[in-house]
Design a protein around this motif. Structure first.
Motif, mmCIF file in Angstrom:
data_model
loop_
_atom_site.group_PDB
_atom_site.id
_atom_site.type_symbol
_atom_site.label_atom_id
_atom_site.label_comp_id
_atom_site.label_asym_id
_atom_site.label_seq_id
_atom_site.Cartn_x
_atom_site.Cartn_y
_atom_site.Cartn_z
ATOM 1 N N LEU A 47 7.560 -0.109 -13.200
ATOM 2 C CA LEU A 47 8.305 0.981 -13.831
ATOM 3 C C LEU A 47 8.329 2.243 -12.974
ATOM 4 O O LEU A 47 9.396 2.842 -12.762
ATOM 5 N N ASP A 48 7.186 2.691 -12.480
ATOM 6 C CA ASP A 48 7.152 3.919 -11.685
ATOM 7 C C ASP A 48 8.023 3.785 -10.435
ATOM 8 O O ASP A 48 8.732 4.722 -10.064
ATOM 9 N N ARG A 49 7.963 2.635 -9.803
ATOM 10 C CA ARG A 49 8.766 2.426 -8.594
ATOM 11 C C ARG A 49 10.249 2.462 -8.920
ATOM 12 O O ARG A 49 11.050 3.053 -8.187
ATOM 13 N N ARG A 50 10.637 1.814 -10.018
ATOM 14 C CA ARG A 50 12.052 1.773 -10.389
ATOM 15 C C ARG A 50 12.565 3.140 -10.821
ATOM 16 O O ARG A 50 13.736 3.471 -10.618
ATOM 17 N N LEU A 51 11.685 3.951 -11.418
ATOM 18 C CA LEU A 51 12.096 5.277 -11.881
ATOM 19 C C LEU A 51 11.869 6.352 -10.826
ATOM 20 O O LEU A 51 12.197 7.513 -11.052
ATOM 21 N N LYS A 52 11.274 5.959 -9.683
ATOM 22 C CA LYS A 52 10.944 6.925 -8.629
ATOM 23 C C LYS A 52 10.068 8.049 -9.190
ATOM 24 O O LYS A 52 10.323 9.241 -8.989
ATOM 25 N N MET A 53 9.010 7.634 -9.887
ATOM 26 C CA MET A 53 8.092 8.575 -10.505
ATOM 27 C C MET A 53 7.248 9.289 -9.445
ATOM 28 O O MET A 53 6.527 8.640 -8.685
ATOM 29 N N PRO A 54 7.331 10.611 -9.360
ATOM 30 C CA PRO A 54 6.523 11.337 -8.377
ATOM 31 C C PRO A 54 5.030 11.070 -8.570
ATOM 32 O O PRO A 54 4.529 11.101 -9.699
ATOM 33 N N GLU A 55 4.346 10.779 -7.498
ATOM 34 C CA GLU A 55 2.902 10.508 -7.508
ATOM 35 C C GLU A 55 2.545 9.301 -8.370
ATOM 36 O O GLU A 55 1.417 9.189 -8.868
ATOM 37 N N GLY A 56 3.500 8.394 -8.555
ATOM 38 C CA GLY A 56 3.252 7.216 -9.384
ATOM 39 C C GLY A 56 2.640 6.078 -8.594
ATOM 40 O O GLY A 56 2.057 6.274 -7.510
ATOM 41 N N TYR A 57 2.781 4.858 -9.125
ATOM 42 C CA TYR A 57 2.195 3.670 -8.498
ATOM 43 C C TYR A 57 3.302 2.645 -8.259
ATOM 44 O O TYR A 57 3.940 2.181 -9.199
ATOM 45 N N ALA A 58 3.493 2.302 -6.998
ATOM 46 C CA ALA A 58 4.566 1.374 -6.626
ATOM 47 C C ALA A 58 4.007 -0.040 -6.500
ATOM 48 O O ALA A 58 3.569 -0.460 -5.433
ATOM 49 N N TYR A 59 4.009 -0.767 -7.606
ATOM 50 C CA TYR A 59 3.565 -2.160 -7.593
ATOM 51 C C TYR A 59 4.696 -3.055 -7.108
ATOM 52 O O TYR A 59 5.869 -2.817 -7.401
ATOM 53 N N ARG A 60 4.326 -4.110 -6.414
ATOM 54 C CA ARG A 60 5.293 -5.115 -5.996
ATOM 55 C C ARG A 60 4.545 -6.402 -5.680
ATOM 56 O O ARG A 60 3.322 -6.406 -5.533
ATOM 57 N N VAL A 61 5.288 -7.500 -5.599
ATOM 58 C CA VAL A 61 4.712 -8.794 -5.243
ATOM 59 C C VAL A 61 5.093 -9.114 -3.803
ATOM 60 O O VAL A 61 6.258 -8.980 -3.413
ATOM 61 N N LYS A 62 4.121 -9.536 -3.020
ATOM 62 C CA LYS A 62 4.380 -9.955 -1.654
ATOM 63 C C LYS A 62 3.503 -11.167 -1.350
ATOM 64 O O LYS A 62 2.301 -11.150 -1.634
ATOM 65 N N ASP A 63 4.133 -12.205 -0.831
ATOM 66 C CA ASP A 63 3.413 -13.433 -0.485
ATOM 67 C C ASP A 63 2.575 -13.953 -1.651
ATOM 68 O O ASP A 63 1.415 -14.333 -1.496
ATOM 69 N N ASN A 64 3.145 -13.895 -2.831
ATOM 70 C CA ASN A 64 2.502 -14.446 -4.027
ATOM 71 C C ASN A 64 1.357 -13.593 -4.567
ATOM 72 O O ASN A 64 0.619 -14.027 -5.453
ATOM 73 N N GLY A 65 1.172 -12.391 -4.038
ATOM 74 C CA GLY A 65 0.101 -11.526 -4.511
ATOM 75 C C GLY A 65 0.641 -10.217 -5.058
ATOM 76 O O GLY A 65 1.698 -9.749 -4.640
ATOM 77 N N VAL A 66 -0.090 -9.609 -5.991
ATOM 78 C CA VAL A 66 0.304 -8.329 -6.575
ATOM 79 C C VAL A 66 -0.383 -7.205 -5.815
ATOM 80 O O VAL A 66 -1.612 -7.136 -5.756
#
Length: 274
Positions: free
Chosen positions: A162-181
């Motif tokens: 959510l924070d990444r999609r909303l471009k939340m200042p000082e938020g947390y940019a979670y994503r999945v890479k190579d099967n890991g969070v």
């Protein structure tokens, strides 16, 4: 005159997007029952705590939807849960400070009781009965199960992105890479910065070790992970598959304590000391 027309057109467009999002939301009923005046109060108080946060209606409804997701996940978990979104937490904070809420019967506690079957306390991180890293792991598994996904898979619940999609200042940019969070911090303009860290507490092996997922779910994850790595190595011509898993000895791993809301995001459920 043209400035006035432009402003009016912009407002019509915002209202359209707001209603469109509201009607498509799984939590439409809850969002339509938010306290009168909460939006205006949030617009005034949120920027004082969450510097640079957007104050438009679209951001508000999407952040509020994220909070409803969290309450839903908490209500279906028997462990403390941590909130991985500062955007959603901004709504929670505003509601807790809403003037005259008690006198008008608009407390968030009664709202949660009505729609989610229990009160969900907001706790500071230091008052939580478990580490934030474990609370976030609980949320991740509860969210996956609640949305019909493999609890040990690579699916990233919308609340975590959510924070990444909303471009939340000082938020947390979670994503999945190579099967890991993994996650990255975000700067004051809502941009992901720094290296991607993979918290040990969100790794399937850790989820298994603390009893959040079953052995069969972990085995299914390992089988799928090996299949993907094998497929990737064939397509790239390499005999080495990349892995996002990490253990406590990996210097690139984080414990997850810094990738949840700074106030703990609250925790709910029987594990909250109740």
């Amino acid at each position: 005159m043209l400035k006035h027309i432009s402003s009016k057109v912009k407002q019509i467009w915002i209202n359209y997007r707001y209603q469109h999002h509201l009607q498509r939301s799984r939590f439409q009923m809850q969002l339509e029952d938010l306290p009168p005046g909460l939006f205006e109060h949030w617009q005034q108080c949120a920027p004082q705590e969450f510097h640079g946060i957007p104050r438009d209606a679209i951001f508000f409804v999407r952040a509020a939807e994220g909070l409803m997701m969290f309450f839903d996940f908490v209500s279906h978990s028997d462990r403390p849960c941590g909130l991985p979104s500062k955007a959603a937490d901004s709504i929670w904070h505003a509601w807790l400070s809403l003037p005259n809420a008690a006198q008008q019967g608009l407390q968030i506690e009664s709202f949660c009781q009505r729609y989610f079957g229990r009160e969900i306390p907001h706790l500071e991180a230091e008052r939580m009965p478990v580490a934030m890293s474990d609370a976030l792991a609980n949320t991740l598994v509860s969210a996956r199960i609640r949305t019909g996904h493999d609890p040990a898979g690579a699916y990233l619940p919308l609340l975590f992105s959510l924070d990444r999609r909303l471009k939340m200042p000082e938020g947390y940019a979670y994503r999945v890479k190579d099967n890991g969070v993994g996650y990255q911090d975000m700067d004051g303009k809502g941009r992901a910065i720094g290296n991607l860290s993979f918290p040990v507490s969100l790794d399937p092996f850790y989820l298994l070790s603390v009893g959040l997922i079953s052995q069969s779910a972990f085995d299914a994850y390992r089988t799928e992970k090996i299949r993907r790595e094998t497929s990737s190595s064939y397509s790239s011509g390499s005999s080495c598959g990349s892995s996002s898993s990490c253990d406590a000895s990996d210097s690139g791993c984080a414990d997850g304590g810094s990738c949840g809301s700074s106030c703990g995001g609250g925790c709910g459920g029987g594990g909250c000391g109740s």
